[in-house]
Write an enzyme that holds these catalytic residues in place. Structure first.
Site, PDB file in Angstrom:
ATOM      1  N   LYS A  81      -9.652  -0.799   3.891  1.00 13.19           N
ATOM      2  CA  LYS A  81      -8.472  -0.956   4.732  1.00 13.19           C
ATOM      3  C   LYS A  81      -7.415   0.089   4.396  1.00 13.19           C
ATOM      4  CE  LYS A  81      -4.812  -4.416   5.314  1.00 13.19           C
ATOM      5  NZ  LYS A  81      -4.606  -5.869   5.266  1.00 13.19           N
ATOM      6  N   ARG A 134       0.827  -1.215   0.000  1.00 14.17           N
ATOM      7  CA  ARG A 134       0.000   0.000   0.000  1.00 14.17           C
ATOM      8  C   ARG A 134       0.860   1.263   0.000  1.00 14.17           C
ATOM      9  NH1 ARG A 134      -5.459  -1.936   1.687  1.00 14.17           N
ATOM     10  NH2 ARG A 134      -5.152  -4.148   1.276  1.00 14.17           N
TER      11      ARG A 134
END
Lengths: 459, 459
Positions: free
Chosen positions: B132, B83
């Protein structure tokens, strides 16, 4: 009062009208069938089945225009019995050919079995086979003896010659029942078969036609024609598959040019899983490299095993107007069901012996559930496994590979495995201990079917 | 002779015409971006990537309307660093986050890194993140601190609670920077995130928008909402993926209804490979079953490893009119390249720190070859492997799995592997001995890059 002449005129007029009101062959002709049956193409070998680098735009397009089956089974994980089942609509043991034929085998598919080509010929189809036959390479058993008007191809596998197979018979390309090439240039096979199919389409439009196009590739040793060599990001094997894909595009183009797209059921599938568990004899003889086998994608096993990767293969069916586009179906169905479905579509005579295939047209055209309750996995004379939708029971030799099968005595150590093919299509988790009730239920089915078919069962 | 009035009139007319000839924002507005980044979705989990039973008609349709990438890499095979790389366009080690964060970690993505959301906000985008985050769960590091106008989601993984992870911090659903649900009902997450994204689309059309939709599913433990439970032929995991697919369809439908299809770049990809090599602690705690992990399809390895299955993930991009339909590309590209491409499209300010991503718009829109020469596989602080199109060199710990990585000392036994990813995308055949020249060449690249990035190398 009508006079006789007028009455006669009226009757004649009514009669002619009635005749014209009947659906004629021109209004609703029997569909043409193009059935491609690729040799050793694995579940994971096409773009639309997830190959990471091989590109198959024409087959992807075919999938998008029709239906992609994701639980489609052939009836054996090696060539001859799988072809016998397709041609007869019956399990290989029922059709009398449970094992592979070699180049020097006598006989072939028993003469009292009716082939798909014979059934279609009876109702007016012109029929042609191009590619690998492998159901008999001696007189009376050749394609032109078994319902095909025309044939061009290799009578058996393209490795059935030295150094791979011990035989004095040369590997030859046959036209009808005669050899035409003494030394086969295997790089030309995919192209030659395709061109023959295209010629046949272009010159046979008075009657409905059935073309059985059974490419010799990608069975080992693999060859692509010059134009395709070194082109694929998927390497040597990718070159071969991308040529096949491109040739599919050529056939689709000709169907379109001839106005036959709407009236042709176009099927693309494989005879069994890929040859990944290559015997050592292949590794050590040029031009075969250990990575020349295809891919099962995520499925376990490969050609010659009764895991999913041996029996489950890609299957695409396109028939615009009849089969809705962009369908993907995980319903369980088989090559024998294709046989039954084609018989139904063609209005063929009832099968002379009991079919194991079931008509799946409603599954293809109306998203109906599969009519099939059970599928049985045979390895030669042995009944290895059964699947009934979610559960698969497998009671098979531990050494379950291609070469072991050729030399099995029946005394090999046995493995009992239960797989939940919904949660675990990859056959990673043996649940036999957790679910004795499914083991018992499915074992009973196997015992029953072994009795019916006269096959051997391991305990 | 023209009088002044007429001259003025002509000048005025010409000026107005010129102004109208300029492309205005209305003629050619900046594209909206919907970027879906799914948690632990494997290469083989979608229908269009070959899953044998999970059906994903909406994603298959998206693939058909755009481009499917088959050699698309994320920059780490676990969540946080993957990420970090997407958000910064830089390798995780360069972005200061090579390893995973836990629920009690201090800090997060270094504050001197610019996020994609910050870059887009600067040029007028409205920005939202749903799902998330995992780049910091403390003040100053939350999504709304890092360029997102709105946030709804879990700040880290959905298993970061007892019995799976030892923490006293409860797993909570956050809206912006505040918890709103003390006890998270994970069956509702996929639906809640989707509805938030749809609300955002419907209420933000004055400015271009960027939605980062990072579903918590199918990270373990998996949950589908009531409507999807028990529906998939792919079992429990199939239910979860089919819900995600269906929710993608809902978003596509809203984009269409709002007239935004043509002006929205819609991206669907994953943060890393699937969790198949599950640690034993997961097996033994309800509701996790050993078959709840996803599939790499035919690729080796999984989440947490530097084999292909850890780093190569599905990637679909749809932008009608810009990205031609029905493309499949095996060109090597990465999540960092998506970052660079989006910056380019949005006319964003140059990146404040050197990007590792490269603009791949020509690959997407014109079938140009990838501009990327090398891709580097990091496992935490270690540089494990490099790929340069055909060849991959991997020099990594033998015990290459998820849990081992958390406890590595650097003294583990090492494996040197060379794979030909064209002929052998499955990493079955180590050719290090056969091709010392490629080993030497690629080892030099790894040494050079390790020096540049300050990463560790095994020898």
């Amino acid at each position: 009062m009508l006079n006789n002449k007028l009455l006669l005129f009226i009757l004649l007029f009514v009669s002619i009208s009635l005749v014209h009101a009947q659906p004629t062959e021109e209004d609703n002709p029997l569909p043409n069938i193009v059935l491609m049956f690729i040799d050793d193409l694995g579940y994971g070998d096409l773009g639309c089945y997830g190959h990471p680098t091989i590109r198959t735009p024409h087959l992807d397009q075919m999938a998008y225009e029709g239906i992609k089956l994701t639980s489609f089974y052939v009836a054996a994980s090696v060539c001859t019995p799988s072809r016998a089942a397709l041609m007869t609509g019956r399990y290989p043991l029922n059709a009398g050919l449970p094992g592979n034929l070699g180049p020097d085998s006598e006989g072939g598919l028993p003469l009292d079995e009716r082939t798909l080509a014979e059934a279609l010929k009876e109702v007016g189809y012109r029929t042609a086979a191009y590619g690998k036959w492998h159901l008999g390479a001696v007189p009376d058993y050749m394609p032109t003896d078994r319902g095909f008007d025309e044939y061009l191809g290799l009578l058996y596998s393209n490795d059935m010659m030295p150094p791979w197979v011990n035989t004095e018979r040369p590997l030859q390309l046959y036209r009808n029942d005669r050899p035409i090439e003494q030394e086969v240039d295997q790089t030309t096979l995919t192209q030659q078969y395709t061109e023959a199919a295209i010629d046949f389409i272009q010159s046979n439009q008075e009657q409905p036609f059935f073309i059985y196009l059974a490419h010799s590739m990608p069975h080992l040793p693999i060859y692509a024609s010059a134009d395709y060599q070194g082109k694929s990001a998927g390497g040597d094997y990718g070159d071969v598959i991308e040529e096949i894909d491109s040739r599919v595009g050529q056939i689709a183009k000709v169907l379109e040019a001839e106005g036959l797209t709407e009236n042709t059921l176009f099927i693309f599938t494989s005879d069994n899983g890929p040859w990944r568990n290559m015997p050592e004899r292949m590794y050590t003889t040029e031009p075969v490299e250990p990575w020349h086998g295809g891919s099962t994608g995520p499925l376990a096993g490969a050609k010659g095993t009764s895991y999913e990767g041996g029996f489950r293969v890609p299957a695409l069916l396109r028939w615009p107007g009849q089969i809705p586009a962009a369908q993907v179906s995980p319903e369980v169905c088989t090559s024998m069901d294709l046989h039954a479905t084609i018989l139904k579509l063609a209005g063929a005579q009832p099968a002379p012996k009991p079919l194991d295939g079931i008509d799946i047209l409603p599954l293809l055209t109306e998203q109906a559930p599969s009519p099939r309750n059970d599928f049985y996995y045979f390895s030669g004379e042995y009944l290895d496994a059964v699947r009934d939708n979610r559960w698969k029971l497998r009671i098979a030799a531990k050494a379950d590979d291609w070469i072991s099968h050729e030399t099995m005595s029946g005394d090999e150590p046995t493995l009992t495995e239960l797989f939940d093919l919904h949660n675990d299509p990859f056959e990673q988790f043996n649940l036999a201990k957790e679910h004795p009730e499914h083991v018992a239920r499915l074992r009973k089915k196997m015992q029953q079917f072994a009795k019916e078919t006269g096959s051997a069962l391991r305990e």
